[in-house]
Design a protein around this motif. Structure first.
Motif, PDB file in Angstrom:
ATOM      1  N   VAL A   9       0.774  -1.172  -0.033  1.00 30.75           N
ATOM      2  CA  VAL A   9      -0.159  -0.012   0.081  1.00 30.75           C
ATOM      3  C   VAL A   9       0.862   1.375   0.047  1.00 30.75           C
ATOM      4  O   VAL A   9       1.700   1.467   0.714  1.00 30.75           O
ATOM      5  CB  VAL A   9      -0.828   0.087   1.154  1.00 30.75           C
ATOM      6  N   LYS A  11       0.573   5.505  -0.560  1.00 31.22           N
ATOM      7  CA  LYS A  11      -0.065   6.761  -0.751  1.00 31.22           C
ATOM      8  C   LYS A  11       0.958   7.967  -1.215  1.00 31.22           C
ATOM      9  O   LYS A  11       1.754   8.225  -0.269  1.00 31.22           O
ATOM     10  CB  LYS A  11      -0.732   7.103   0.576  1.00 31.22           C
ATOM     11  N   MET A  49      -6.707   5.346   5.388  1.00 31.05           N
ATOM     12  CA  MET A  49      -6.916   4.652   4.020  1.00 31.05           C
ATOM     13  C   MET A  49      -8.006   3.363   4.471  1.00 31.05           C
ATOM     14  O   MET A  49      -8.689   2.873   3.794  1.00 31.05           O
ATOM     15  CB  MET A  49      -5.675   4.056   3.509  1.00 31.05           C
ATOM     16  N   GLU A  55      -7.711   7.923  -0.453  1.00 29.95           N
ATOM     17  CA  GLU A  55      -7.476   7.003  -1.377  1.00 29.95           C
ATOM     18  C   GLU A  55      -6.411   6.341  -1.583  1.00 29.95           C
ATOM     19  O   GLU A  55      -5.413   6.990  -1.158  1.00 29.95           O
ATOM     20  CB  GLU A  55      -7.828   7.745  -2.784  1.00 29.95           C
ATOM     21  N   ILE A  56      -6.297   5.146  -1.923  1.00 28.36           N
ATOM     22  CA  ILE A  56      -4.929   4.415  -1.925  1.00 28.36           C
ATOM     23  C   ILE A  56      -4.460   4.604  -3.381  1.00 28.36           C
ATOM     24  O   ILE A  56      -4.814   4.248  -4.243  1.00 28.36           O
ATOM     25  CB  ILE A  56      -5.351   2.928  -1.571  1.00 28.36           C
ATOM     26  N   THR A  60      -2.938  -3.117  -2.465  1.00 30.85           N
ATOM     27  CA  THR A  60      -4.290  -3.377  -1.839  1.00 30.85           C
ATOM     28  C   THR A  60      -4.518  -3.472  -0.326  1.00 30.85           C
ATOM     29  O   THR A  60      -3.638  -3.842   0.190  1.00 30.85           O
ATOM     30  CB  THR A  60      -4.672  -4.772  -2.533  1.00 30.85           C
ATOM     31  N   LEU A  61      -5.754  -3.247  -0.053  1.00 32.01           N
ATOM     32  CA  LEU A  61      -5.994  -3.269   1.328  1.00 32.01           C
ATOM     33  C   LEU A  61      -7.380  -4.098   1.610  1.00 32.01           C
ATOM     34  O   LEU A  61      -8.359  -4.095   0.622  1.00 32.01           O
ATOM     35  CB  LEU A  61      -6.505  -1.866   1.728  1.00 32.01           C
ATOM     36  N   VAL A  67     -11.157  -7.232  -0.576  1.00 30.34           N
ATOM     37  CA  VAL A  67     -10.669  -5.971  -1.104  1.00 30.34           C
ATOM     38  C   VAL A  67     -11.362  -4.865  -1.006  1.00 30.34           C
ATOM     39  O   VAL A  67     -12.571  -4.651  -1.635  1.00 30.34           O
ATOM     40  CB  VAL A  67      -9.748  -6.227  -2.273  1.00 30.34           C
ATOM     41  N   ASN A  69     -10.556  -1.386  -1.552  1.00 29.85           N
ATOM     42  CA  ASN A  69      -9.852  -0.320  -2.404  1.00 29.85           C
ATOM     43  C   ASN A  69     -10.915   0.810  -2.605  1.00 29.85           C
ATOM     44  O   ASN A  69     -10.719   2.181  -2.506  1.00 29.85           O
ATOM     45  CB  ASN A  69      -8.811  -0.486  -3.158  1.00 29.85           C
ATOM     46  N   ASP A  70     -12.060   0.220  -3.170  1.00 25.82           N
ATOM     47  CA  ASP A  70     -12.901   1.094  -3.844  1.00 25.82           C
ATOM     48  C   ASP A  70     -14.317   0.994  -3.154  1.00 25.82           C
ATOM     49  O   ASP A  70     -15.390   1.407  -3.687  1.00 25.82           O
ATOM     50  CB  ASP A  70     -13.243   0.858  -5.472  1.00 25.82           C
TER      51      ASP A  70
END
Length: 364
Positions: A9, A11, A49, A55-56, A60-61, A67, A69-70
């Motif tokens: 990850v 930023k 995050m 936003e990343i 991936t988180l 996941v 991310n979105d």
């Protein structure tokens, strides 16, 4: 409950500033993980995050194997406690606790059950009709914790929740957070710049500096085996003493450190690899591993100050131009300005490469 996983990850802000450099680590289901480091190290950015407030840029988180991310913040099943409480001043404690549940459409009976359960757990049962302005800082922080608690989230996020409290309240609320985690067994991510909070709360700790993870381990493993000079100096109060110089072997099989700028410190039978002899190193020694010498190998230092704090004393020393701190039980010592012989606990010394700052370990 859920586990949390960071995989590479990053930023990066629009101005090119990199706040987090490729963080990769996992937080187990039910674990209390502390993110610690100085201001600007990236710890709050990592937390935001997870919350979906930042936003990343890459990587991936995952939360609970999904996941995110979105995924919108409201759909991540997380609850966040902020530094500034963020309570609604015109609402009572009960209304503050219930507000988020009402927005999510829970029925009156379920809201009442959750609010009462949180109030009982946090000692707020007799304060449900109070407004925030009629409460102390510690009580308001408990209301903020309760507002997160009623959500029954998979992950709790706590962003420096004790920063606005005085020392006594910090200790009591810190204890309450630890007890709350033991009762709930919920995954918690706790951000702080205070190494005492990190050491006393975290089951594991992530130490960050300039957006880079320096080390991840249990509190005592970090204290006893810091991976580099940054971790060594950041964790521990008072901080670890460091002396830079060149290692020299002695005829009796022991070692000494020839200090840069003058002076020599005997290290006794320290755990030194033979190939380090003649090498420029930094030797680290915790304040409790310096003691007034009762004979044997020692070095002279000048006492610059004595700080009695009840059950122990912090003695500020100067060896040449280098300041040191010694932690000792209450005892009679020479006066400020006088010299004292100091011995090191050889087996408790830490060795770091002077150029890279990385820990040196003798081969087994």
């Amino acid at each position: 409950m859920a586990d949390v996983r960071f995989d590479g990850v990053r930023k990066v802000y629009d101005n090119g500033q990199v706040a987090v450099h490729g963080a990769s680590f996992g937080i187990a289901d039910g674990e209390l993980m502390v993110l610690v480091g100085p201001s600007g190290c990236g710890k709050s950015t990592l937390l935001r995050m997870v919350a979906g407030l930042e936003e990343i840029s890459a990587g991936t988180l995952s939360i609970g194997g999904r996941v995110v991310n979105d995924v919108a913040p409201k759909d991540r099943d997380i609850a966040m406690v902020f530094q500034n409480y963020a309570l609604y001043p015109h609402m009572t404690v009960a209304e503050n606790l219930a507000f988020g549940l009402k927005l999510r459409g829970h029925d009156r009976a379920e809201i009442g059950r959750r609010v009462q359960a949180a109030a009982d757990m946090l000692g707020l049962a007799g304060m449900l009709d109070k407004l925030p302005r009629a409460m102390s800082g510690g009580q308001r922080q408990r209301v903020a914790l309760g507002r997160a608690l009623v959500r029954e989230p998979a992950v709790f996020l706590l962003d420096e929740p004790l920063s606005n409290l005085d020392a006594k309240l910090r200790h009591s609320v810190r204890t309450e957070i630890a007890q709350l985690h033991r009762k709930l067994g919920t995954t918690m991510i706790y951000v702080t710049h205070d190494q005492v909070e990190a050491m006393t709360l975290g089951q594991r700790i992530v130490v960050l500096n300039d957006g880079v993870i320096q080390q991840i381990d249990t509190p005592m493993a970090l204290y006893e085996r810091p991976a580099n000079l940054f971790v060594a100096g950041f964790l521990g109060s008072p901080a670890m003493n460091t002396l830079k110089g060149r290692l020299q072997a002695l005829a009796d099989g022991g070692f000494e450190l020839a200090i840069d700028g003058g002076g020599r410190v005997p290290l006794g039978q320290a755990p030194v690899a033979p190939e380090w002899t003649g090498r420029e190193v930094v030797v680290g020694v915790r304040p409790e591993h310096l003691q007034p010498a009762a004979g044997g190998a020692a070095f002279d230092a000048v006492i610059d100050g004595i700080e009695p704090v009840g059950n122990e004393m912090f003695v500020n020393l100067r060896h040449g131009a280098r300041p040191l701190v010694m932690r000792v039980p209450p005892q009679a010592l020479p006066a400020v300005g006088e010299r004292i012989a100091v011995a090191v606990t050889s087996e408790a010394l830490h060795f770091f490469d002077a150029a890279s700052g990385l820990r040196l370990e003798p081969e087994a």
